[in-house]
Design a protein around this motif. Structure first.
Motif, mmCIF file in Angstrom:
data_model
loop_
_atom_site.group_PDB
_atom_site.id
_atom_site.type_symbol
_atom_site.label_atom_id
_atom_site.label_comp_id
_atom_site.label_asym_id
_atom_site.label_seq_id
_atom_site.Cartn_x
_atom_site.Cartn_y
_atom_site.Cartn_z
ATOM 1 N N CYS A 1 0.757 -1.279 0.121
ATOM 2 C CA CYS A 1 0.079 -0.192 -0.046
ATOM 3 C C CYS A 1 0.926 1.166 -0.219
ATOM 4 O O CYS A 1 1.818 1.289 0.818
ATOM 5 N N GLY B 1 0.145 3.835 1.183
ATOM 6 C CA GLY B 1 0.131 4.777 2.520
ATOM 7 C C GLY B 1 0.700 4.253 3.743
ATOM 8 O O GLY B 1 1.805 4.758 4.355
ATOM 9 N N CYS B 2 0.190 2.666 3.996
ATOM 10 C CA CYS B 2 0.709 2.310 5.233
ATOM 11 C C CYS B 2 1.714 1.267 5.024
ATOM 12 O O CYS B 2 2.346 0.909 5.959
ATOM 13 N N CYS C 1 -4.776 1.010 0.094
ATOM 14 C CA CYS C 1 -5.850 -0.135 0.884
ATOM 15 C C CYS C 1 -6.872 1.058 1.138
ATOM 16 O O CYS C 1 -6.927 2.177 1.100
ATOM 17 N N CYS D 1 -6.469 3.486 3.968
ATOM 18 C CA CYS D 1 -5.545 4.772 3.480
ATOM 19 C C CYS D 1 -6.209 5.777 2.483
ATOM 20 O O CYS D 1 -6.059 6.784 2.646
#
Ligand SMILES: [Zn+2]
Length: 241
Positions: A153, A155-156, A173, A176
């Protein structure tokens, strides 16, 4: 000093009345713009060796910080059949534009050179050219660092599973994506960001494929179009062509 290299012509541009600037992907020096004196004149010693996609052995001279000049160009393989198919040539032209635009000049990249040469040979000799073109497209973006991360992902950083969403050049995901301010409130807003599961699965396995797979596999047309449009969207959002 005389320099020599194997090279593939990426494009050529008219320069003055009879001259050309030829952009090559060379084995030894990466992407190079070289000056060709009078190739557009009849009985030029360069013949058709400066046509796009031609694979040749070239020699050139000049200072490295100036536009260097081709003094010899001998065809190793012309890739005639590819050039004569407008449809294939057009598709390859798009990828060639990416190569020119996304790779730094004068930086040796053997992986890129070998990939292009191998794929051109396969396309020339196979009738599964669509598979090879897609393979070329995805591998080029991956080598040049323009393919979004499809495993983790954006983001995370966790391994992607479940639904995947595409936003601003990254794959997120659902958690996020909502952190980006995009949440499903029953208004189907997520639909425009979701990446079809088939596309993700395809990309994941496709990146591990070897060339030999491409001769055997028939890629479903709908999936091929979905993958193509995902790549197109990604390129148009991340880069200004
Ligand atoms: Zn995430």
């Amino acid at each position: 000093m005389i320099y020599s290299s194997e090279a593939i012509v990426l494009e050529n541009k008219d320069y003055g009345e009879a001259d050309l600037i030829v952009t090559y992907l060379t084995k030894e020096f990466g992407i190079l713009d070289l000056f060709a004196k009078s190739p557009r004149k009849i009985r030029s010693k360069f013949g058709s060796s400066l046509e796009p996609l031609t694979y040749s052995k070239i020699s050139f001279i000049g200072r490295e910080d100036k536009l260097q000049k081709i003094i010899q160009s001998d065809i190793v393989y012309p890739f005639h059949k590819i050039r004569e198919s407008y449809k294939i040539f057009l598709k390859l032209s798009e990828i060639i534009r990416w190569i020119i635009q996304f790779s730094p000049k004068k930086e040796k990249n053997p992986e890129l050179f070998n990939l292009m040469l191998t794929v051109l040979k396969e396309i020339e000799n196979s009738n599964k050219h669509e598979n090879y073109i897609l393979f070329f497209k995805i591998r080029i973006l991956s080598i040049l660092g323009y393919l979004p991360d499809i495993r983790y992902c954006g983001g995370c950083g966790k391994i992607l599973n479940g639904d995947h969403y595409y936003l601003k050049g990254f794959i997120f995901c659902s958690n996020c994506l909502s952190k980006q301010g995009i949440e499903d409130r029953g208004d189907k807003i997520l639909d425009q960001y979701i990446i079809p599961k088939g596309v993700m699965n395809f990309l994941n396995s496709f990146l591990k494929w070897q060339l030999i797979h491409l001769e055997r596999v028939k890629i479903n047309e709908k999936l091929m179009n979905q993958v193509e449009s995902f790549i197109k969207k990604h390129i148009s959002l991340t880069v200004k062509l």
